[in-house]
Design a protein around this motif. Sequence first.
Motif, PDB file in Angstrom:
ATOM      1  N   MET A   1       5.662   3.866   0.458  1.00 50.04           N
ATOM      2  CA  MET A   1       5.208   2.589  -0.085  1.00 50.04           C
ATOM      3  C   MET A   1       5.707   1.492   0.841  1.00 50.04           C
ATOM      4  SD  MET A   1       3.693   0.788  -2.524  1.00 50.04           S
ATOM      5  CE  MET A   1       3.642   1.558  -4.148  1.00 50.04           C
ATOM      6  N   VAL A   2       4.776   0.690   1.329  1.00 49.20           N
ATOM      7  CA  VAL A   2       5.127  -0.473   2.139  1.00 49.20           C
ATOM      8  C   VAL A   2       4.729  -1.716   1.349  1.00 49.20           C
ATOM      9  CG1 VAL A   2       4.597  -1.767   4.246  1.00 49.20           C
ATOM     10  CG2 VAL A   2       4.865   0.719   4.349  1.00 49.20           C
ATOM     11  N   ALA A   3       5.634  -2.666   1.208  1.00 53.29           N
ATOM     12  CA  ALA A   3       5.320  -3.854   0.430  1.00 53.29           C
ATOM     13  C   ALA A   3       5.965  -5.090   1.045  1.00 53.29           C
ATOM     14  CB  ALA A   3       5.800  -3.693  -1.006  1.00 53.29           C
ATOM     15  N   GLU A   4       5.171  -6.152   1.077  1.00 59.83           N
ATOM     16  CA  GLU A   4       5.726  -7.459   1.392  1.00 59.83           C
ATOM     17  C   GLU A   4       5.923  -8.168   0.057  1.00 59.83           C
ATOM     18  OE1 GLU A   4       3.353  -9.950   3.909  1.00 59.83           O
ATOM     19  OE2 GLU A   4       4.841 -11.550   3.928  1.00 59.83           O
ATOM     20  N   THR A   5       7.188  -8.384  -0.311  1.00 55.05           N
ATOM     21  CA  THR A   5       7.492  -8.951  -1.621  1.00 55.05           C
ATOM     22  C   THR A   5       8.096 -10.333  -1.457  1.00 55.05           C
ATOM     23  OG1 THR A   5       9.789  -8.193  -1.758  1.00 55.05           O
ATOM     24  CG2 THR A   5       8.093  -6.594  -2.345  1.00 55.05           C
TER      25      THR A   5
ATOM     26  N   ARG B   1       0.071   4.126   8.320  1.00 56.87           N
ATOM     27  CA  ARG B   1      -1.178   4.074   7.545  1.00 56.87           C
ATOM     28  C   ARG B   1      -1.050   3.090   6.382  1.00 56.87           C
ATOM     29  NH1 ARG B   1      -3.089  10.454   7.101  1.00 56.87           N
ATOM     30  NH2 ARG B   1      -3.266  10.774   9.341  1.00 56.87           N
ATOM     31  N   ALA B   2       0.127   3.077   5.749  1.00 56.48           N
ATOM     32  CA  ALA B   2       0.320   2.167   4.617  1.00 56.48           C
ATOM     33  C   ALA B   2       0.279   0.714   5.094  1.00 56.48           C
ATOM     34  CB  ALA B   2       1.639   2.473   3.916  1.00 56.48           C
ATOM     35  N   VAL B   3       0.912   0.445   6.239  1.00 61.81           N
ATOM     36  CA  VAL B   3       0.886  -0.924   6.776  1.00 61.81           C
ATOM     37  C   VAL B   3      -0.552  -1.332   7.089  1.00 61.81           C
ATOM     38  CG1 VAL B   3       1.571  -2.403   8.705  1.00 61.81           C
ATOM     39  CG2 VAL B   3       3.230  -0.823   7.689  1.00 61.81           C
ATOM     40  N   ALA B   4      -1.296  -0.420   7.726  1.00 60.15           N
ATOM     41  CA  ALA B   4      -2.686  -0.731   8.076  1.00 60.15           C
ATOM     42  C   ALA B   4      -3.498  -1.048   6.820  1.00 60.15           C
ATOM     43  CB  ALA B   4      -3.304   0.441   8.837  1.00 60.15           C
TER      44      ALA B   4
ATOM     45  N   ALA C   1       0.853  -1.190   0.000  1.00 59.79           N
ATOM     46  CA  ALA C   1       0.000   0.000   0.000  1.00 59.79           C
ATOM     47  C   ALA C   1       0.888   1.239   0.000  1.00 59.79           C
ATOM     48  CB  ALA C   1      -0.931   0.026   1.209  1.00 59.79           C
ATOM     49  N   TYR C   2       0.362   2.297  -0.620  1.00 60.04           N
ATOM     50  CA  TYR C   2       1.063   3.581  -0.674  1.00 60.04           C
ATOM     51  C   TYR C   2       0.181   4.630  -0.023  1.00 60.04           C
ATOM     52  CZ  TYR C   2       3.226   7.807  -2.641  1.00 60.04           C
ATOM     53  OH  TYR C   2       3.824   9.027  -2.805  1.00 60.04           O
ATOM     54  N   MET C   3       0.753   5.370   0.903  1.00 57.58           N
ATOM     55  CA  MET C   3       0.021   6.476   1.515  1.00 57.58           C
ATOM     56  C   MET C   3       0.886   7.714   1.432  1.00 57.58           C
ATOM     57  SD  MET C   3      -2.909   5.238   2.467  1.00 57.58           S
ATOM     58  CE  MET C   3      -3.596   6.442   3.575  1.00 57.58           C
ATOM     59  N   LYS C   4       0.247   8.836   1.126  1.00 57.26           N
ATOM     60  CA  LYS C   4       1.032  10.073   1.092  1.00 57.26           C
ATOM     61  C   LYS C   4       0.303  11.216   1.760  1.00 57.26           C
ATOM     62  CE  LYS C   4      -0.140  11.980  -3.467  1.00 57.26           C
ATOM     63  NZ  LYS C   4       0.379  12.716  -4.627  1.00 57.26           N
ATOM     64  N   PHE C   5       1.105  12.154   2.223  1.00 61.26           N
ATOM     65  CA  PHE C   5       0.592  13.423   2.713  1.00 61.26           C
ATOM     66  C   PHE C   5       0.830  14.397   1.576  1.00 61.26           C
ATOM     67  CE2 PHE C   5       0.590  17.436   4.952  1.00 61.26           C
ATOM     68  CZ  PHE C   5      -0.383  17.258   5.930  1.00 61.26           C
ATOM     69  N   PRO C   6      -0.230  14.714   0.811  1.00 60.28           N
ATOM     70  CA  PRO C   6       0.005  15.540  -0.372  1.00 60.28           C
ATOM     71  C   PRO C   6       0.079  17.026  -0.029  1.00 60.28           C
ATOM     72  CG  PRO C   6      -2.302  14.890  -0.282  1.00 60.28           C
ATOM     73  CD  PRO C   6      -1.635  14.307   0.946  1.00 60.28           C
TER      74      PRO C   6
END
Lengths: 157, 265
Positions: free
Chosen positions: B189-193, B258-261, B172-177
Amino acid sequence: MPTVSMTVNGRKMSGECEERTLLVSFLRETLGLTGTHVGCDTSQCGACCVHVNGDSVKSCTLLAVQADGAEITTIEGVANGEELHAIQEAFRDNHGLQCGFCTPGMIMSALDLLKHNANPSETEIRHHLEGNLCRCTGYHNIVKSIQAAAVAMGGAS
Amino acid sequence: MYAFKYHKPSSIEDAAKVFSGADDARYLSGGHTLLPSMKLRLAGPSDIVDLSGIAGLKGIKVEADKVTIGAGTRHNDVALSAEVRAAIPALADLAGGIGDFQVRNRGTIGGSIANADPSADYPAAVVGLGATVHTNKRTIAGDDFFTGMFETALEDGEIVTAVSFPRPKRAAYMKFPNPASRYAVVGVMVAETASGMRVAVTGAAASVFRVAEMEQALASNFSPDAIAGVAVPADNLNSDIHAAADYRAHLVGVMAKRAVAKAAG
Protein backbone atom coordinates in the motif's frame (compact mmCIF):
# COMPACT_ATOMS: atom_id res chain seq x y z
CA MET A 1 -27.83 -30.89 21.03
CA PRO A 2 -29.15 -27.54 19.78
CA THR A 3 -32.05 -27.35 17.38
CA VAL A 4 -31.31 -25.32 14.29
CA SER A 5 -34.14 -23.82 12.25
CA MET A 6 -33.85 -22.18 8.88
CA THR A 7 -35.92 -21.42 5.83
CA VAL A 8 -34.51 -23.57 3.06
CA ASN A 9 -35.74 -22.96 -0.48
CA GLY A 10 -38.81 -21.27 0.94
CA ARG A 11 -39.72 -24.04 3.41
CA LYS A 12 -39.20 -23.80 7.13
CA MET A 13 -36.99 -26.69 8.23
CA SER A 14 -35.29 -27.61 11.46
CA GLY A 15 -33.16 -30.33 12.92
CA GLU A 16 -30.85 -31.19 15.78
CA CYS A 17 -27.12 -31.06 15.31
CA GLU A 18 -23.91 -30.64 17.26
CA GLU A 19 -22.45 -27.14 17.56
CA ARG A 20 -19.54 -28.25 15.40
CA THR A 21 -21.75 -29.46 12.53
CA LEU A 22 -21.01 -27.59 9.33
CA LEU A 23 -23.87 -26.06 7.38
CA VAL A 24 -23.12 -28.31 4.40
CA SER A 25 -23.33 -31.42 6.58
CA PHE A 26 -26.59 -30.19 8.10
CA LEU A 27 -28.08 -29.59 4.64
CA ARG A 28 -26.94 -32.94 3.28
CA GLU A 29 -27.21 -35.28 6.22
CA THR A 30 -29.91 -33.80 8.44
CA LEU A 31 -32.16 -32.20 5.83
CA GLY A 32 -31.34 -34.69 3.05
CA LEU A 33 -30.53 -32.00 0.48
CA THR A 34 -27.61 -33.69 -1.24
CA GLY A 35 -27.44 -31.36 -4.25
CA THR A 36 -24.89 -29.25 -2.38
CA HIS A 37 -21.57 -31.05 -2.63
CA VAL A 38 -18.53 -31.32 -0.40
CA GLY A 39 -15.45 -31.02 -2.59
CA CYS A 40 -12.31 -29.86 -0.83
CA ASP A 41 -13.80 -29.10 2.62
CA THR A 42 -11.19 -26.31 2.90
CA SER A 43 -13.12 -23.29 1.52
CA GLN A 44 -11.32 -23.36 -1.79
CA CYS A 45 -13.30 -25.33 -4.38
CA GLY A 46 -16.77 -23.81 -4.10
CA ALA A 47 -18.71 -27.08 -4.66
CA CYS A 48 -20.60 -26.38 -1.42
CA CYS A 49 -21.72 -22.88 -2.44
CA VAL A 50 -25.21 -21.93 -1.24
CA HIS A 51 -26.95 -18.61 -0.61
CA VAL A 52 -27.36 -17.47 3.00
CA ASN A 53 -29.67 -14.46 3.28
CA GLY A 54 -29.09 -13.83 -0.41
CA ASP A 55 -25.30 -14.00 -0.44
CA SER A 56 -23.26 -16.84 -1.89
CA VAL A 57 -21.08 -18.51 0.73
CA LYS A 58 -19.12 -21.70 1.17
CA SER A 59 -21.28 -23.87 3.38
CA CYS A 60 -18.28 -25.97 4.44
CA THR A 61 -16.92 -22.92 6.27
CA LEU A 62 -20.00 -22.01 8.23
CA LEU A 63 -21.43 -23.75 11.26
CA ALA A 64 -25.05 -24.80 11.02
CA VAL A 65 -25.68 -22.91 14.28
CA GLN A 66 -24.36 -19.73 12.64
CA ALA A 67 -27.12 -20.07 10.04
CA ASP A 68 -29.89 -20.50 12.61
CA GLY A 69 -32.83 -18.38 11.49
CA ALA A 70 -31.32 -17.67 8.06
CA GLU A 71 -32.89 -17.90 4.61
CA ILE A 72 -30.99 -20.51 2.63
CA THR A 73 -31.18 -21.26 -1.08
CA THR A 74 -29.55 -24.42 -2.39
CA ILE A 75 -29.37 -25.82 -5.91
CA GLU A 76 -32.62 -27.69 -5.18
CA GLY A 77 -34.38 -24.34 -4.85
CA VAL A 78 -33.28 -22.90 -8.20
CA ALA A 79 -35.64 -24.68 -10.61
CA ASN A 80 -39.36 -23.98 -10.67
CA GLY A 81 -40.69 -27.51 -10.15
CA GLU A 82 -39.91 -29.48 -13.29
CA GLU A 83 -38.99 -26.34 -15.18
CA LEU A 84 -35.26 -25.63 -15.14
CA HIS A 85 -34.01 -22.15 -14.30
CA ALA A 86 -32.57 -20.24 -17.25
CA ILE A 87 -29.06 -20.70 -15.90
CA GLN A 88 -29.54 -24.46 -15.60
CA GLU A 89 -30.80 -24.54 -19.21
CA ALA A 90 -27.77 -22.49 -20.22
CA PHE A 91 -25.35 -24.93 -18.59
CA ARG A 92 -27.09 -27.82 -20.39
CA ASP A 93 -27.20 -26.06 -23.76
CA ASN A 94 -23.55 -24.95 -23.62
CA HIS A 95 -22.06 -28.18 -22.28
CA GLY A 96 -21.13 -26.25 -19.14
CA LEU A 97 -20.63 -29.46 -17.20
CA GLN A 98 -19.00 -32.80 -17.69
CA CYS A 99 -18.92 -34.82 -14.47
CA GLY A 100 -21.24 -32.30 -12.82
CA PHE A 101 -19.66 -32.34 -9.38
CA CYS A 102 -18.83 -28.63 -9.31
CA THR A 103 -22.01 -27.58 -11.12
CA PRO A 104 -24.30 -26.84 -8.15
CA GLY A 105 -21.64 -24.55 -6.72
CA MET A 106 -20.92 -22.97 -10.10
CA ILE A 107 -24.60 -22.17 -10.57
CA MET A 108 -25.10 -20.77 -7.06
CA SER A 109 -21.96 -18.67 -7.44
CA ALA A 110 -22.93 -17.43 -10.91
CA LEU A 111 -26.42 -16.47 -9.75
CA ASP A 112 -24.83 -14.20 -7.14
CA LEU A 113 -22.64 -12.63 -9.84
CA LEU A 114 -25.65 -11.95 -12.07
CA LYS A 115 -27.47 -10.39 -9.14
CA HIS A 116 -24.67 -7.81 -8.78
CA ASN A 117 -23.76 -7.54 -12.44
CA ALA A 118 -26.50 -8.47 -14.91
CA ASN A 119 -24.21 -8.18 -17.92
CA PRO A 120 -20.73 -9.37 -16.91
CA SER A 121 -17.82 -9.48 -19.32
CA GLU A 122 -15.88 -12.68 -19.86
CA THR A 123 -13.10 -11.27 -17.68
CA GLU A 124 -15.54 -10.42 -14.91
CA ILE A 125 -17.03 -13.93 -15.04
CA ARG A 126 -13.61 -15.58 -14.87
CA HIS A 127 -12.61 -13.27 -12.01
CA HIS A 128 -15.82 -14.07 -10.14
CA LEU A 129 -15.25 -17.82 -10.51
CA GLU A 130 -11.92 -17.68 -8.64
CA GLY A 131 -13.59 -19.51 -5.78
CA ASN A 132 -15.08 -22.30 -7.88
CA LEU A 133 -12.88 -25.10 -9.18
CA CYS A 134 -13.77 -27.37 -12.10
CA ARG A 135 -11.46 -30.25 -13.04
CA CYS A 136 -13.24 -31.22 -16.28
CA THR A 137 -14.22 -28.36 -18.51
CA GLY A 138 -11.30 -25.97 -18.45
CA TYR A 139 -13.98 -23.36 -17.54
CA HIS A 140 -14.51 -22.29 -21.13
CA ASN A 141 -18.01 -23.69 -21.46
CA ILE A 142 -18.90 -22.61 -17.94
CA VAL A 143 -18.11 -19.03 -18.93
CA LYS A 144 -20.18 -19.45 -22.12
CA SER A 145 -23.05 -20.86 -20.05
CA ILE A 146 -23.04 -17.88 -17.72
CA GLN A 147 -22.90 -15.45 -20.65
CA ALA A 148 -25.88 -17.27 -22.21
CA ALA A 149 -27.71 -17.18 -18.87
CA ALA A 150 -27.16 -13.43 -18.63
CA VAL A 151 -28.83 -13.01 -22.02
CA ALA A 152 -31.66 -15.40 -21.18
CA MET A 153 -32.28 -13.68 -17.86
CA GLY A 154 -32.60 -10.36 -19.65
CA GLY A 155 -29.50 -8.65 -18.32
CA ALA A 156 -27.19 -8.78 -21.32
CA SER A 157 -27.73 -7.14 -24.66
CA MET B 1 -13.17 -30.47 14.56
CA TYR B 2 -13.20 -30.88 18.32
CA ALA B 3 -16.44 -30.19 20.17
CA PHE B 4 -16.98 -26.77 21.75
CA LYS B 5 -19.71 -24.69 23.35
CA TYR B 6 -21.29 -22.09 21.08
CA HIS B 7 -22.41 -18.67 22.29
CA LYS B 8 -24.01 -15.85 20.32
CA PRO B 9 -24.21 -12.79 22.57
CA SER B 10 -26.02 -9.67 21.42
CA SER B 11 -23.76 -7.13 23.09
CA ILE B 12 -20.02 -6.53 23.39
CA GLU B 13 -20.31 -6.58 27.19
CA ASP B 14 -21.92 -10.02 27.14
CA ALA B 15 -19.35 -11.29 24.63
CA ALA B 16 -16.46 -10.18 26.85
CA LYS B 17 -18.14 -11.72 29.90
CA VAL B 18 -18.66 -15.11 28.23
CA PHE B 19 -15.08 -15.00 26.92
CA SER B 20 -13.52 -14.29 30.29
CA GLY B 21 -15.63 -16.96 32.02
CA ALA B 22 -14.60 -19.74 29.64
CA ASP B 23 -11.55 -22.02 29.79
CA ASP B 24 -10.17 -21.32 26.34
CA ALA B 25 -12.56 -19.21 24.32
CA ARG B 26 -12.13 -17.79 20.83
CA TYR B 27 -14.12 -15.04 19.20
CA LEU B 28 -15.74 -15.95 15.88
CA SER B 29 -16.39 -13.28 13.27
CA GLY B 30 -16.51 -14.41 9.64
CA GLY B 31 -14.85 -17.67 10.63
CA HIS B 32 -12.78 -18.00 7.49
CA THR B 33 -9.54 -18.56 9.33
CA LEU B 34 -10.79 -19.95 12.63
CA LEU B 35 -13.11 -22.65 11.24
CA PRO B 36 -10.51 -24.06 8.80
CA SER B 37 -7.98 -24.06 11.69
CA MET B 38 -10.46 -25.93 13.87
CA LYS B 39 -11.15 -28.48 11.14
CA LEU B 40 -7.43 -29.19 10.99
CA ARG B 41 -7.39 -29.36 14.80
CA LEU B 42 -4.78 -26.62 14.86
CA ALA B 43 -7.27 -24.82 17.08
CA GLY B 44 -9.52 -26.50 19.62
CA PRO B 45 -11.24 -23.85 21.70
CA SER B 46 -13.52 -24.83 24.56
CA ASP B 47 -15.97 -22.08 23.66
CA ILE B 48 -16.82 -20.13 20.53
CA VAL B 49 -18.18 -16.64 21.07
CA ASP B 50 -19.88 -15.61 17.82
CA LEU B 51 -19.73 -11.82 17.44
CA SER B 52 -22.06 -11.69 14.42
CA GLY B 53 -25.15 -11.05 16.52
CA ILE B 54 -23.82 -7.70 17.78
CA ALA B 55 -25.48 -5.08 15.59
CA GLY B 56 -23.16 -2.22 16.59
CA LEU B 57 -20.14 -3.94 15.07
CA LYS B 58 -21.37 -3.71 11.47
CA GLY B 59 -21.48 -0.83 9.08
CA ILE B 60 -19.54 1.81 7.15
CA LYS B 61 -19.49 5.52 8.00
CA VAL B 62 -17.94 7.92 5.51
CA GLU B 63 -17.06 11.38 6.80
CA ALA B 64 -15.21 14.32 5.27
CA ASP B 65 -11.85 13.30 6.71
CA LYS B 66 -12.16 9.57 7.37
CA VAL B 67 -13.92 6.27 6.67
CA THR B 68 -14.85 4.16 9.69
CA ILE B 69 -15.62 0.49 9.17
CA GLY B 70 -17.23 -1.62 11.85
CA ALA B 71 -15.21 -4.69 12.79
CA GLY B 72 -17.98 -7.07 11.71
CA THR B 73 -18.23 -5.54 8.24
CA ARG B 74 -17.54 -8.08 5.52
CA HIS B 75 -14.93 -7.67 2.80
CA ASN B 76 -17.61 -7.50 0.11
CA ASP B 77 -19.48 -4.79 2.03
CA VAL B 78 -16.31 -2.69 1.71
CA ALA B 79 -15.37 -3.80 -1.82
CA LEU B 80 -18.84 -3.17 -3.25
CA SER B 81 -19.56 0.05 -1.36
CA ALA B 82 -19.86 3.01 -3.74
CA GLU B 83 -19.19 5.33 -0.80
CA VAL B 84 -15.91 3.64 0.11
CA ARG B 85 -14.90 3.51 -3.54
CA ALA B 86 -15.49 7.25 -3.86
CA ALA B 87 -13.67 8.11 -0.62
CA ILE B 88 -10.71 5.69 -0.63
CA PRO B 89 -10.65 3.63 -3.84
CA ALA B 90 -7.47 1.85 -2.70
CA LEU B 91 -9.37 0.43 0.27
CA ALA B 92 -12.23 -0.86 -1.89
CA ASP B 93 -9.69 -2.38 -4.29
CA LEU B 94 -7.82 -4.08 -1.46
CA ALA B 95 -11.01 -5.56 0.03
CA GLY B 96 -12.12 -6.72 -3.41
CA GLY B 97 -8.92 -8.71 -3.87
CA ILE B 98 -9.21 -10.77 -0.69
CA GLY B 99 -9.81 -14.48 -1.26
CA ASP B 100 -12.75 -15.03 -3.58
CA PHE B 101 -16.31 -13.71 -3.79
CA GLN B 102 -17.73 -16.26 -1.32
CA VAL B 103 -14.90 -15.68 1.14
CA ARG B 104 -15.55 -11.93 0.88
CA ASN B 105 -19.19 -12.58 1.75
CA ARG B 106 -18.13 -13.98 5.14
CA GLY B 107 -14.72 -12.65 6.14
CA THR B 108 -14.61 -9.42 8.17
CA ILE B 109 -12.11 -6.64 8.69
CA GLY B 110 -12.06 -7.13 12.46
CA GLY B 111 -11.45 -10.84 12.13
CA SER B 112 -8.71 -10.29 9.58
CA ILE B 113 -6.69 -7.80 11.58
CA ALA B 114 -7.19 -9.57 14.91
CA ASN B 115 -5.83 -12.73 13.31
CA ALA B 116 -2.85 -10.83 11.83
CA ASP B 117 -1.93 -13.38 9.21
CA PRO B 118 1.42 -12.28 7.72
CA SER B 119 -0.06 -12.68 4.22
CA ALA B 120 -3.38 -10.93 4.86
CA ASP B 121 -4.23 -7.79 2.88
CA TYR B 122 -5.90 -5.58 5.49
CA PRO B 123 -2.72 -5.03 7.59
CA ALA B 124 -1.29 -3.13 4.60
CA ALA B 125 -4.32 -0.81 4.68
CA VAL B 126 -4.25 -0.33 8.46
CA VAL B 127 -0.56 0.63 8.45
CA GLY B 128 -0.34 2.08 4.94
CA LEU B 129 -3.23 4.49 5.43
CA GLY B 130 -2.31 5.30 9.02
CA ALA B 131 -5.57 3.92 10.42
CA THR B 132 -6.74 3.83 14.03
CA VAL B 133 -8.05 0.57 15.51
CA HIS B 134 -10.91 0.94 17.99
CA THR B 135 -11.53 -1.77 20.58
CA ASN B 136 -13.95 -2.24 23.46
CA LYS B 137 -11.25 -0.84 25.77
CA ARG B 138 -9.22 1.80 23.88
CA THR B 139 -7.92 3.04 20.56
CA ILE B 140 -4.68 1.73 19.09
CA ALA B 141 -2.65 3.46 16.37
CA GLY B 142 -2.42 1.31 13.25
CA ASP B 143 1.38 1.56 13.40
CA ASP B 144 1.33 -0.08 16.84
CA PHE B 145 -1.33 -2.73 16.23
CA PHE B 146 0.61 -5.52 14.50
CA THR B 147 3.39 -6.85 16.68
CA GLY B 148 4.46 -10.06 14.96
CA MET B 149 3.34 -13.17 13.10
CA PHE B 150 -0.29 -13.70 14.19
CA GLU B 151 0.47 -11.29 17.05
CA THR B 152 -1.25 -7.99 17.79
CA ALA B 153 -1.40 -5.41 20.56
CA LEU B 154 -4.81 -6.81 21.59
CA GLU B 155 -5.03 -8.11 25.14
CA ASP B 156 -6.65 -11.42 25.92
CA GLY B 157 -10.39 -11.03 25.38
CA GLU B 158 -10.18 -7.54 23.88
CA ILE B 159 -12.54 -7.01 20.94
CA VAL B 160 -11.86 -4.89 17.85
CA THR B 161 -14.96 -2.76 17.30
CA ALA B 162 -14.02 -0.60 14.29
CA VAL B 163 -11.18 0.70 12.15
CA SER B 164 -10.96 4.36 11.06
CA PHE B 165 -9.05 5.17 7.90
CA PRO B 166 -8.09 8.83 7.33
CA ARG B 167 -8.74 9.80 3.74
CA PRO B 168 -5.42 9.91 1.89
CA LYS B 169 -4.64 12.49 -0.79
CA ARG B 170 -3.93 9.54 -3.05
CA ALA B 171 -3.25 5.87 -2.50
CA ALA B 172 -3.08 2.52 -4.24
CA TYR B 173 -2.61 -1.11 -3.24
CA MET B 174 -0.98 -3.67 -5.49
CA LYS B 175 -0.31 -7.28 -4.67
CA PHE B 176 1.23 -10.35 -6.15
CA PRO B 177 -1.38 -12.91 -5.13
CA ASN B 178 -0.77 -16.56 -4.53
CA PRO B 179 -2.65 -17.90 -7.56
CA ALA B 180 -4.52 -20.52 -5.50
CA SER B 181 -5.34 -18.82 -2.23
CA ARG B 182 -5.20 -15.15 -3.32
CA TYR B 183 -3.25 -14.38 -0.16
CA ALA B 184 -0.57 -11.77 -0.75
CA VAL B 185 2.83 -13.25 -1.58
CA VAL B 186 3.69 -9.57 -1.37
CA GLY B 187 1.28 -6.64 -1.18
CA VAL B 188 2.18 -2.96 -0.97
CA MET B 189 0.00 0.00 0.00
CA VAL B 190 1.41 3.36 -1.05
CA ALA B 191 -0.34 6.45 0.27
CA GLU B 192 0.21 10.16 0.35
CA THR B 193 -1.53 11.21 3.56
CA ALA B 194 -2.00 14.46 5.43
CA SER B 195 0.77 13.35 7.78
CA GLY B 196 3.19 12.28 5.09
CA MET B 197 4.08 9.48 2.73
CA ARG B 198 3.43 5.86 3.70
CA VAL B 199 4.61 2.62 2.13
CA ALA B 200 3.39 -0.52 3.93
CA VAL B 201 4.30 -4.06 2.93
CA THR B 202 2.35 -7.21 3.78
CA GLY B 203 3.10 -10.83 2.88
CA ALA B 204 6.86 -10.37 2.82
CA ALA B 205 7.80 -10.65 6.49
CA ALA B 206 6.40 -11.94 9.78
CA SER B 207 4.31 -8.83 10.02
CA VAL B 208 3.45 -5.75 7.99
CA PHE B 209 6.26 -3.16 7.84
CA ARG B 210 6.96 0.29 6.39
CA VAL B 211 9.78 1.16 4.01
CA ALA B 212 11.16 4.49 5.20
CA GLU B 213 13.60 4.90 2.33
CA MET B 214 10.79 4.67 -0.23
CA GLU B 215 8.65 7.09 1.77
CA GLN B 216 11.47 9.66 1.76
CA ALA B 217 12.08 9.23 -1.95
CA LEU B 218 8.38 9.60 -2.77
CA ALA B 219 8.06 12.71 -0.63
CA SER B 220 10.29 14.62 -3.04
CA ASN B 221 9.23 12.86 -6.25
CA PHE B 222 6.00 10.82 -6.38
CA SER B 223 6.89 8.57 -9.30
CA PRO B 224 7.90 4.91 -9.79
CA ASP B 225 11.36 6.06 -10.89
CA ALA B 226 11.97 7.69 -7.52
CA ILE B 227 11.93 4.33 -5.75
CA ALA B 228 13.48 2.23 -8.51
CA GLY B 229 16.86 2.34 -6.78
CA VAL B 230 15.59 1.41 -3.33
CA ALA B 231 16.55 -2.16 -2.52
CA VAL B 232 14.71 -3.88 0.31
CA PRO B 233 17.05 -6.30 2.12
CA ALA B 234 15.97 -9.95 2.05
CA ASP B 235 17.12 -10.51 5.64
CA ASN B 236 14.21 -11.52 7.84
CA LEU B 237 11.79 -11.85 4.92
CA ASN B 238 9.72 -15.01 4.63
CA SER B 239 10.86 -17.99 2.59
CA ASP B 240 8.39 -20.76 1.81
CA ILE B 241 7.31 -23.02 -1.05
CA HIS B 242 5.67 -20.06 -2.76
CA ALA B 243 8.57 -17.62 -2.78
CA ALA B 244 12.10 -17.31 -1.41
CA ALA B 245 13.12 -14.28 0.64
CA ASP B 246 15.18 -12.67 -2.13
CA TYR B 247 12.28 -13.05 -4.57
CA ARG B 248 9.93 -11.46 -2.05
CA ALA B 249 12.42 -8.60 -1.61
CA HIS B 250 12.36 -8.09 -5.37
CA LEU B 251 8.55 -8.20 -5.43
CA VAL B 252 8.33 -5.46 -2.80
CA GLY B 253 10.04 -3.11 -5.24
CA VAL B 254 7.89 -4.20 -8.17
CA MET B 255 4.59 -3.95 -6.29
CA ALA B 256 5.58 -0.60 -4.75
CA LYS B 257 6.37 0.86 -8.17
CA ARG B 258 3.07 -0.42 -9.57
CA ALA B 259 1.21 1.05 -6.60
CA VAL B 260 2.91 4.44 -7.07
CA ALA B 261 2.08 4.40 -10.78
CA LYS B 262 -1.55 3.61 -10.01
CA ALA B 263 -1.85 6.20 -7.25
CA ALA B 264 -0.21 8.85 -9.45
CA GLY B 265 -2.92 8.03 -12.02
